[in-house]
Design an enzyme around this catalytic site. Structure first.
Site, short mmCIF file in Angstrom:
data_model
loop_
_atom_site.label_atom_id
_atom_site.label_comp_id
_atom_site.label_asym_id
_atom_site.label_seq_id
_atom_site.Cartn_x
_atom_site.Cartn_y
_atom_site.Cartn_z
N LYS A 127 54.79 21.53 -58.53
CA LYS A 127 55.53 22.46 -57.66
C LYS A 127 55.70 21.76 -56.32
O LYS A 127 54.88 20.94 -55.93
CB LYS A 127 54.73 23.75 -57.46
CG LYS A 127 54.53 24.59 -58.72
CD LYS A 127 55.60 25.68 -58.81
CE LYS A 127 55.47 26.51 -60.07
NZ LYS A 127 54.31 27.39 -60.04
N HIS A 130 55.52 22.28 -50.01
CA HIS A 130 56.49 22.72 -49.01
C HIS A 130 55.84 23.08 -47.68
O HIS A 130 54.62 23.00 -47.53
CB HIS A 130 57.33 23.87 -49.55
CG HIS A 130 56.53 25.07 -49.96
ND1 HIS A 130 56.01 25.95 -49.05
CD2 HIS A 130 56.16 25.51 -51.19
CE1 HIS A 130 55.36 26.89 -49.69
NE2 HIS A 130 55.43 26.64 -50.99
N HIS A 133 52.62 24.98 -47.29
CA HIS A 133 51.32 24.36 -47.57
C HIS A 133 50.68 23.73 -46.35
O HIS A 133 49.52 23.34 -46.38
CB HIS A 133 51.47 23.29 -48.65
CG HIS A 133 51.76 23.86 -50.00
ND1 HIS A 133 52.97 23.73 -50.62
CD2 HIS A 133 51.00 24.60 -50.83
CE1 HIS A 133 52.94 24.34 -51.78
NE2 HIS A 133 51.76 24.89 -51.94
N1 ARG Z 1 46.76 26.79 -56.04
C1 ARG Z 1 46.73 28.04 -55.37
C2 ARG Z 1 48.09 28.36 -54.76
O1 ARG Z 1 48.84 27.45 -54.45
C3 ARG Z 1 45.71 28.10 -54.26
C4 ARG Z 1 44.30 27.89 -54.72
C5 ARG Z 1 43.34 28.57 -53.82
N2 ARG Z 1 41.97 28.34 -54.15
C6 ARG Z 1 41.27 29.03 -55.01
N3 ARG Z 1 40.01 28.67 -55.22
N4 ARG Z 1 41.75 30.06 -55.63
O2 ARG Z 1 48.37 29.52 -54.57
#
Ligand code: ARG
Length: 570
Positions: A127, A130, A133
Site C-alpha cells: 500500500k 503516503h 504515515h
Molecule cells: N498497519 C496498521 C495500519 O496501517 C497499523 C498498525 C498499528 N499497530 C498495531 N500493533 N496494531 O493501519
C-alpha cells in the site's frame, strides 16, 4: 544541577509550620511575567493554618528569607512571595553545566535501563506510504529518542501490516494479470494496481473472491509457492519504505509485523477458550466486552482465519515474554482507539497483570491544503514526494538567500526534511492539522528552519570568537556579564530543558520539546540583538560566548530529540 524549587522549598519550610517540604515544592509557581520574580509562593493556603491574612503572611516570609544568598531580591505582592534568584549564581550554575555536558545536556538516567518498546510507522505492505504515515513515523521516532535520552533501554518495532486476506487477492491478481518487471520497477504502485484491478474484476465475477480466499488459506498453511510470492511482495515494498526511512534517518530494531504472529495465534484462541472468555457467534469466535462498555471483539472468522486484533494480542504477549518490557508503546492513529481499548482489555481479562503497561499513543489526522488525501481514486500524496519537494524548495531558498554553506545539497536535505519533521511535531499530536507548504518552509516563523538557523548562528559566533576564546569559555567565566534581562531569560529556558524533556516523555508529547526549543531560539535571538557578544573586553566576551555555547547545546539536543539535524552553517 541544583534544583531551585527544592532549595527554595527548603528555605521556605524553615519559616512555615504545618506544610511538608514536598507540598511547598508543588506550590511554588514560575510566574509568566518575570517582573513577578523567577519563582513565586502563594500564601492563601497558609491563612487557615496560621489564622492570619495571606498578604501579612507573605510579608513575614519575604522578610525572613530575603537575606539568603540564593536570592537577589524577595518581595511580597499581595498574597505572594516573589523571589528573584541571584542572577550571577544562576548563570554560573546553568551555563557551566550546559557547556560541560554539551551533547549530553538534558540526558538523564531516570529510566535506569528499563525496557521500553516503541512501536511506530507500521505501514501496510503493498500500500502506498503516503503523507498520513508521516505522523506515526515521526512522532514515534521522537518518542523513542526521548525515552532513550531518559535512560531507558529502548527498542523500535515496525509492526508491518504484512498479513491478511488482501494478500490472497494480490497473488490472485498477479497470477492473472501481472508481470514481474512492473513489480520490480515500481513495487507499491504496481501491487496497488493489482489490488484495484482485482476489485473491479471481482465485481463482474464474484468467484474471484473464492479464488483469493483459497490462495490466502494456502498462504496460511505455508504452501511454498504462495509464501514465496508473498515474501517477494514484502521485500519489494520494504525497499520502497526504506528509501523514506533513509531520508528521515530512521531505522528499526525489528520489522516483525503481523505475519510474524500468524503461527502464534492458536495458543491465544485456546487460552481465551479455556478461560471461558470466547463465545461462538454464528460460526465466528468473539469476546464480549459489554462489562466495559465496548462492542464485542471478533477473534476468528467463521472460516477459522484470524484477525488484526488476534495478531495484536499475540504480539503483546510475545513482546512481554521475549523482552520483558516495562512499557510497550504504540504510536497509532486515533481512528484505532477502539481497537486498542478492546485488545488491551482482553489482555487484562486473560489475567496478564502487565496489560496496562501497553500504552496506545494516538494522534489526529493530517490533510493537505488543497484537500488531496483520499487513498481511493488514486489521489495519494506519497511521503517520498513531499520530502523530495521540501529538499528541492529549500535548495532554491538557500540559493536565493545566498547562504554561505559548503555543501548545498547536504544542507538542503537537513533543512528541508527537518522542516517537514519539525512542522509535524509542532502541534499537540491529538490535533488534526493541515499541511501547508508556506508554514513548513518559512525561515522566519516558529519553524524548523528558524530553529536550525539560530543554531547555525550560534555556531558562527563561536567560529568568529575563535578556538582560544571557546576553550577559555569552557573552562570558566565571570557570570556577572550574563545577567542582563535577555541573558537571564535565555538561561532560564536552558535551565528548564531537562524538565521539559521529562514531561514530554511522561506525556508522550514531543511537541512540548518543539515549543521549548522555539522559545530558546527566540530568547537567543533577543540576546543576540540586545547585546554585543564579541566585545573587546575579553572577560565579557568569554562569558557571553559561554552562554552562546550553552544555548547551542540546548537547541542541538532538542532538535536531536525531534529526529532533526543541526547544521553548523546555513
Ligand atoms: N498497519 C496498521 C495500519 O496501517 C497499523 C498498525 C498499528 N499497530 C498495531 N500493533 N496494531 O493501519
Amino acid at each position: 544541577m541544583i534544583s531551585y524549587k527544592e532549595q527554595i522549598a527548603q528555605i521556605l519550610s524553615a519559616q512555615i509550620e504545618g506544610l511538608e517540604k514536598e507540598e511547598i515544592v508543588n506550590m511554588i509557581e514560575t510566574p509568566a511575567d518575570s517582573k513577578m520574580g523567577d519563582y513565586a509562593f502563594p500564601c492563601f493556603k497558609l491563612a487557615k493554618i496560621l489564622r492570619k491574612a495571606p498578604p501579612m503572611i507573605a510579608k513575614n516570609i519575604a522578610e525572613a528569607v530575603s537575606d539568603n544568598d540564593i536570592f537577589d531580591k524577595v518581595e511580597n505582592v499581595n498574597a505572594y512571595v516573589n523571589m528573584f534568584i541571584s542572577k550571577e549564581a544562576f548563570a554560573r550554575e546553568v551555563v557551566t553545566e550546559a557547556v560541560a555536558k554539551g551533547d549530553d545536556y538534558g540526558r538523564s538516567d531516570i529510566g535506569q535501563g528499563r525496557k521500553v518498546i516503541v512501536e511506530y510507522s507500521s505501514p501496510n505492505i503493498a500500500k502506498p506510504f503516503h503523507i498520513g504515515h508521516i505522523r506515526s513515523t515521526v512522532i514515534g521516532n521522537s518518542i523513542y529518542k526521548i525515552y532513550d535520552f531518559l535512560g531507558y533501554d529502548t527498542m523500535r518495532i515496525n509492526h508491518l501490516g504484512d498479513y491478511g486476506t488482501q494478500f490472497g487477492k494480490m497473488i490472485c491478481a498477479y497470477r492473472r494479470w501481472g508481470n514481474k518487471e512492473d513489480v520490480i520497477n515500481a513495487p507499491i504502485q504496481t501491487l496497488l494496481s493489482y489490488y484495484t484491478k482485482f476489485h473491479e474484476e471481482a465485481e463482474k465475477d464474484p468467484s474471484l473472491e473464492d479464488e483469493a480466499r483459497a490462495i490466502f488459506t494456502k498462504l496460511e498453511h505455508g504452501e511454498p509457492e504462495e509464501v514465496e510470492l508473498w515474501q517477494w511482495f514484502r521485500e519489494e515494498s520494504l525497499k520502497e519504505f526504506n528509501r523514506v526511512y533513509d531520508m528521515l534517518g530512521i531505522t528499526f530494531d525489528s520489522y516483525n509485523g503481523e505475519s510474524f504472529y500468524s503461527d502464534k495465534m492458536p495458543r491465544f484462541v485456546k487460552e481465551l477458550e479455556d478461560k471461558g472468555i470466547l463465545e461462538e457467534d454464528d460460526g465466528a469466535q468473539i469476546v464480549r466486552l459489554d462489562d466495559y462498555n465496548l462492542p464485542p471483539a471478533l477473534i476468528t472468522k467463521s472460516d477459522g482465519s484470524t484477525l488484526y486484533i488476534t495478531r495484536d494480542i499475540a504480539a503483546a504477549v510475545y513482546r512481554k515474554e521475549t523482552y520483558d518490557f516495562y512499557k510497550n508503546i504504540y504510536v497509532v492513529a486515533s481512528q484505532q482507539n477502539l481497537h486498542f481499548q478492546q485488545w488491551i482489555q482482553i489482555i487484562e481479562m486473560l489475567g496478564y497483570e502487565w496489560a496496562r503497561d501497553c500504552v496506545h499513543v494516538p494522534f489526529g489526522l493530517v490533510s493537505m491544503e488543497d484537500g488531496t488525501m483520499s487513498t481511493r481514486q488514486g489521489r495519494v500524496i506519497f511521503l517520498e514526494d513531499v520530502l523530495n519537494r521540501a529538499v528541492e524548495q529549500t535548495k532554491q531558498i538557500i540559493i536565493d538567500k545566498n547562504v554561505n554553506t559548503e555543501n548545498i545539497d547536504e544542507t538542503a536535505k537537513e533543512v528541508g526534511i527537518g522542516a517537514v519533521v519539525f512542522n509535524e511535531l509542532s502541534n499537540y499530536r491529538i490535533k488534526d492539522y493541515v499541511f501547508s507548504w508556506d508554514k513548513v518552509l518559512n525561515f522566519e516563523g516558529e519553524t524548523g528552519p528558524y530553529v536550525q538557523y539560530t543554531h547555525a548562528r550560534a555556531c558562527s559566533i563561536m567560529r568568529k570568537a575563535g578556538d582560544d576564546i571557546v576553550t577559555k569559555a569552557a573552562s570558566g567565566f565571570d557570570p556577572k556579564y550574563i545577567t542582563g534581562d535577555a541573558a537571564h531569560e535565555l538561561i532560564k529556558l536552558i535551565y528548564t530543558l531537562p524538565d521539559v524533556i521529562l514531561e514530554a516523555g511522561e506525556k508522550y508529547e514531543p511537541s512540548i520539546v518543539t515549543r521549548h526549543i522555539v522559545d530558546i531560539a527566540q530568547a537567543f535571538n533577543k540576546f543576540y540583538h540586545d547585546e554585543h557578544i564579541l566585545v573587546d573586553n575579553e572577560d565579557e566576551k568569554i562569558a557571553k560566548v559561554a552562554l552562546v555555547m550553552a544555548a547551542k547545546a540546548a537547541i542541538k539536543n532538542g532538535l536531536g530529540l525531534l529526529g532533526m539535524k543541526a547544521p553548523e552553517k546555513m
